[in-house]
Motif scaffolding. Structure first.
Motif, short mmCIF file in Angstrom:
data_model
loop_
_atom_site.label_atom_id
_atom_site.label_comp_id
_atom_site.label_asym_id
_atom_site.label_seq_id
_atom_site.Cartn_x
_atom_site.Cartn_y
_atom_site.Cartn_z
N LEU A 19 -11.29 -0.12 -74.71
CA LEU A 19 -10.22 0.54 -73.97
C LEU A 19 -10.12 0.05 -72.54
O LEU A 19 -9.03 0.04 -71.95
CB LEU A 19 -10.45 2.06 -73.98
N ILE A 20 -11.24 -0.38 -71.95
CA ILE A 20 -11.18 -0.93 -70.59
C ILE A 20 -10.36 -2.22 -70.57
O ILE A 20 -9.68 -2.52 -69.59
CB ILE A 20 -12.60 -1.15 -70.06
N GLY A 27 -12.53 0.77 -65.85
CA GLY A 27 -13.79 0.12 -65.57
C GLY A 27 -14.37 0.45 -64.21
O GLY A 27 -15.56 0.18 -63.96
N ASP A 28 -13.58 1.02 -63.32
CA ASP A 28 -14.04 1.34 -61.97
C ASP A 28 -14.53 2.77 -61.83
O ASP A 28 -15.01 3.16 -60.77
CB ASP A 28 -12.92 1.08 -60.96
N VAL A 29 -14.37 3.59 -62.87
CA VAL A 29 -14.74 5.00 -62.81
C VAL A 29 -15.68 5.31 -63.99
O VAL A 29 -15.72 4.56 -64.97
CB VAL A 29 -13.48 5.90 -62.88
N PRO A 30 -16.44 6.40 -63.91
CA PRO A 30 -17.25 6.81 -65.08
C PRO A 30 -16.36 7.13 -66.27
O PRO A 30 -15.49 8.00 -66.20
CB PRO A 30 -18.00 8.05 -64.57
N PHE A 31 -16.57 6.43 -67.34
CA PHE A 31 -15.70 6.53 -68.51
C PHE A 31 -16.54 6.53 -69.77
O PHE A 31 -17.57 5.83 -69.85
CB PHE A 31 -14.71 5.36 -68.53
N ALA A 32 -16.13 7.30 -70.76
CA ALA A 32 -16.86 7.40 -72.01
C ALA A 32 -15.91 7.72 -73.14
O ALA A 32 -14.82 8.27 -72.94
CB ALA A 32 -17.96 8.47 -71.92
N ILE A 33 -16.33 7.37 -74.34
CA ILE A 33 -15.63 7.70 -75.58
C ILE A 33 -16.37 8.86 -76.23
O ILE A 33 -17.60 8.84 -76.35
CB ILE A 33 -15.59 6.50 -76.54
N VAL A 46 -20.35 4.64 -73.73
CA VAL A 46 -20.20 4.87 -72.29
C VAL A 46 -20.00 3.53 -71.60
O VAL A 46 -20.47 2.49 -72.06
CB VAL A 46 -21.41 5.61 -71.69
N SER A 47 -19.27 3.55 -70.50
CA SER A 47 -19.06 2.35 -69.70
C SER A 47 -20.28 2.08 -68.83
O SER A 47 -21.20 2.90 -68.73
CB SER A 47 -17.81 2.51 -68.85
N THR A 73 -12.83 10.83 -70.27
CA THR A 73 -13.13 10.62 -71.68
C THR A 73 -11.85 10.35 -72.46
O THR A 73 -10.76 10.73 -72.05
CB THR A 73 -13.84 11.85 -72.29
N ARG A 74 -12.03 9.67 -73.57
CA ARG A 74 -10.96 9.41 -74.53
C ARG A 74 -11.51 9.69 -75.93
O ARG A 74 -12.69 9.44 -76.20
CB ARG A 74 -10.48 7.96 -74.46
#
Length: 551
Positions: A19-20, A27-33, A46-47, A73-74
Motif C-alpha cells: 500500500l505504501i 511511508g512517512d507515518v506509523p502505518f499498519a495493516i 507493519v511499516s 491502519t488499513r
C-alpha cells in the motif's frame, strides 16, 4: 551434477509496503495493516516507521493504538496481497526458472546451476537485495543446501537466542545449582556460541556448500518451523538452539515431541527430502508485427491484423482455447504506446469473428507520428471444445440451424458490446419465486445462455411491472367501479380475478408486510389494462394498489 542450492526470499512487510507503493505518504507515518482473527483485530503487517516504535505483526489493535496514538491502519486485502506476490513470483523468474511461492509473504528460488550467471551467490544476493530496495520492499534472504536451512537463515540469522522466561533458565533451578551459575560459560546460557564471528548480515545468511549443520546450529529452535507448543516445550527443557537438538537421540525426541519435529530437523540438515514445486507459468497467447517504416492509416492496421490473427488463432486452437478479451497495442516511433481492449460475447478462435470486433477499435488508436509495431494478445482466454454434429440428417440439419443462429446472436452481442460495453447488454432468466417482481432475474448476456423454458402461470402476467402505487378507490376487496391513479380518473369496464398471492413467510420483505394480495386484471374506459391488487393489511392498513400494465 552441481550441488543443490536454495534461496529463501522473505518480505516481512509485504502487506504494508504494497500500500505504501500506492500511497507514498504512508511511508512517512506509523502505518499498519490490520485483520480480524476471530473476535479480535490484530496487526498483520507493519511499516518500518511503525516497527521503530515497537509495533509488531500479531499485536492486538487496541494495544497498538495505546502504544502509538498516531497509528494509521488499513484493512487487509488478502487477495490483493496474493496478486502482488504473484507479480514478485514473475520477477524472480529472472534469477532461476525454478521459483515457488510461499504464501503469504515469501518466495523460494532453486539456484542450482544459476548463481554463476550473476557472478556468484554473494553477487546474486546483492542484486536481489538491490532490486527489492528499488521496488520499495524490505527483503531478507538466506541461501543454503536445503529449503529448511535457507528458510531459517532468512528469518533468524540476526536473532539472538533467548529464554522463554523473564530471566535465564538457571534462575529456576535449585539454590545449590544457582550458586555455580556464574562459572558457566555464557553460550551455555543462551549466548552466542564460540567461534562464530560477527559477520555482516549478508555473509551470515549464505551457508557454505556442505556446511548446513554449522550454519544453522546457533539459530533458535523456532527456525525449524515448529509449532508454538513444541517450541515452548523445548525451551523449558533448555533446548534453545538447533545444535542442542543435533546431539540428542532421535527416538527420544520423536517419543517426546512427535515425528513432525524430527522431520523438520531432518529436512533442515538434508537427511529428509523436501521438494520444491514451482507454479506452472501461465499460458500466454500473443503475436507482434514490426514494420520497416511507421504506419498510420486505418487500412494498414487492418491489413496487419489480418496477418496477425491467423498465427494467434492457430496457437489458441492448438491448446483448445478461445479468446474472450483481446488487447491491441500500438507502439509508436516516439516511444509511446496506446492500446484498445475488446471483449467478445463468447470465447472464440475464429479469425473472422475476432477481426470484426478488433476493426471497431482501430479508429480509437492514436497513431501519432507513426506506429512501429503492433502487438495482439489474448488477455483472457477460456477452454473451448469442437462441436461435432451426429445423428439423423434431419436432426443434424436442425442442430446446424440452431448453431448458426447462436453464432449470429453471439456476433451481434459482440459488436454491440464493443460499442456500449458488454456489461450493458442483459437478458432475463426465470427466477425461483412466486412473487411477481422476483419472477425474473437480470443476467449479463455475454456470461449466460438464453432461457429455453419459462414457467407457465395459470393467469397471464403483465408486460410491464413497477413498484406498487396507491389507488384511490373503494375500501372493500371488490374492484371499485371508479378509482383514481396517477392523477387521472378511471372507470372499470371489466375485471377478472382474483388471484391470491401470499408473501414468502421465510423472508422479511418490507414490500410484503401488507400481507396476502388479491390481484385483478382490470380493463378501463381509457383503454388501459391494469393489474390491480387489494392488500389485506397484515401489518399495514389495507387498500388498493396498481403494479403493472398488460399489452
Amino acid at each position: 551434477m552441481p550441488h543443490r542450492r536454495i534461496l529463501s526470499l522473505w518480505f516481512p512487510r509485504l502487506g504494508a509496503e504494497r500500500l505504501i507503493r500506492v500511497e507514498p505518504h504512508l511511508g512517512d507515518v506509523p502505518f499498519a495493516i490490520m485483520e480480524e482473527q476471530g473476535p479480535a483485530q490484530v496487526l498483520s503487517s507493519v511499516s518500518e516507521a511503525a516497527a521503530k516504535l515497537g509495533l509488531y505483526s500479531g499485536q492486538p489493535l487496541r494495544d497498538a493504538h495505546a502504544q502509538c496514538a498516531d497509528l494509521i491502519t488499513r484493512p487487509r486485502a488478502a487477495h490483493r496481497e496474493a496478486d502482488f506476490l504473484g507479480a514478485l513470483h514473475r520477477w524472480a523468474g529472472r534469477f532461476s526458472p525454478w521459483v515457488s511461492s510461499e504464501p503469504p509473504d515469501a518466495l523460494v528460488i532453486d539456484l542450482t546451476g544459476c548463481a554463476h550467471l550473476f557472478g556468484g551467490e554473494a553477487a546474486l544476493a546483492k542484486q536481489v537485495t538491490q532490486d527489492c530496495a528499488d521496488l520499495g520492499l524490505t527483503a531478507r534472504l538466506g541461501i543454503a543446501d536445503t529449503l529448511g536451512a535457507a528458510w531459517a537463515l532468512a528469518r533468524y540469522s540476526a536473532q539472538q537466542v533467548g529464554s522463554h522466561r523473564s530471566g535465564d533458565a538457571i534462575d529456576q533451578e535449585a539454590r545449590a545449582t544457582r550458586s555455580r551459575a556464574g562459572k558457566r560459560r555464557h553460550w551455555e546460557r543462551g549466548g552466542t556460541a564460540p567461534g562464530v564471528a560477527a559477520a555482516s548480515p549478508s555473509q551470515s545468511r549464505i551457508a557454505p556448500v556442505g556446511q548446513t549443520w554449522s550454519a544453522i546450529g546457533s539459530l533458535p529452535v523456532a527456525a525449524l518451523r515448529l509449532e508454538p507448543h513444541t517450541r515452548d516445550q523445548l525451551n523449558r527443557l533448555g533446548l534453545r538452539r538447533i545444535s542442542d537438538l543435533l546431539g540428542q537421540p532421535r527416538a527420544g525426541l520423536a517419543r517426546r515431541f512427535g515425528r513432525g519435529m524430527v522431520d523438520r530437523l531432518d529436512q533442515a540438515i538434508g537427511s529428509a527430502p523436501e521438494p520444491i514445486s514451482p507454479a506452472p507459468p501461465p499460458e500466454r497467447f500473443a503475436v507482434r508485427l514490426s514494420f520497416p517504416d511507421p504506419i498510420g492509416l486505418a487500412s494498414d492496421v487492418e491489413a496487419a491484423l489480418e496477418r496477425m490473427l491467423g498465427p494467434l488463432c492457430d496457437k489458441l486452437r492448438t491448446k483448445a482455447r478461445g479468446a474472450r478479451v483481446m488487447r491491441l497495442e500500438a507502439h509508436r516511433c516516439d516511444g509511446q504506446m496506446c492500446w484498445q481492449t475488446v471483449t467478445g460475447a463468447v470465447a472464440s478462435a475464429d479469425p473472422q469473428r475476432l477481426r470484426t470486433l478488433l476493426a471497431m477499435k482501430i479508429e480509437a488508436l492514436d497513431a501519432g507520428p507513426g506506429i512501429d509495431m503492433l502487438r495482439l494478445e489474448a488477455v483472457q482466454h477460456e477452454p473451448i471444445q469442437a462441436r461435432t454434429m451426429a445423428g439423423h440428417a434431419e436432426a443434424a440439419a436442425h442442430g446446424q440451424r440452431r448453431q448458426n443462429q447462436g453464432a449470429a446472436l453471439e456476433d451481434l452481442l459482440g459488436r454491440l458490446g464493443a460499442r456500449v460495453g458488454m456489461e450493458a447488454i442483459t437478458r432475463l432468466h426465470p427466477g425461483a419465486s412466486h412473487i411477481p417482481e422476483k419472477g425474473a432475474q437480470v443476467l449479463a448476456a455475454a456470461w449466460s445462455e438464453p432461457a429455453e423454458d419459462w414457467p407457465k402461470s395459470a393467469t397471464p402476467r403483465p408486460v410491464l411491472l413497477w413498484p406498487p402505487e396507491p389507488v384511490a378507490g373503494g375500501d372493500g376487496p371488490t374492484p371499485p367501479p371508479r378509482f383514481r391513479w396517477r392523477g387521472r380518473d378511471f372507470s372499470c369496464l371489466q375485471a377478472s380475478g382474483p388471484e391470491r398471492i401470499a408473501p414468502e413467510w421465510w423472508l422479511d420483505d418490507p414490500a410484503w408486510r401488507s400481507g396476502p394480495r388479491d390481484y385483478w386484471r382490470v380493463e378501463t374506459d381509457r383503454g388501459d389494462r391494469l393489474w390491480l391488487f387489494y392488500a389485506h393489511g397484515a401489518a399495514l392498513s389495507p387498500g388498493w394498489f396498481c403494479q403493472g400494465s398488460f399489452a
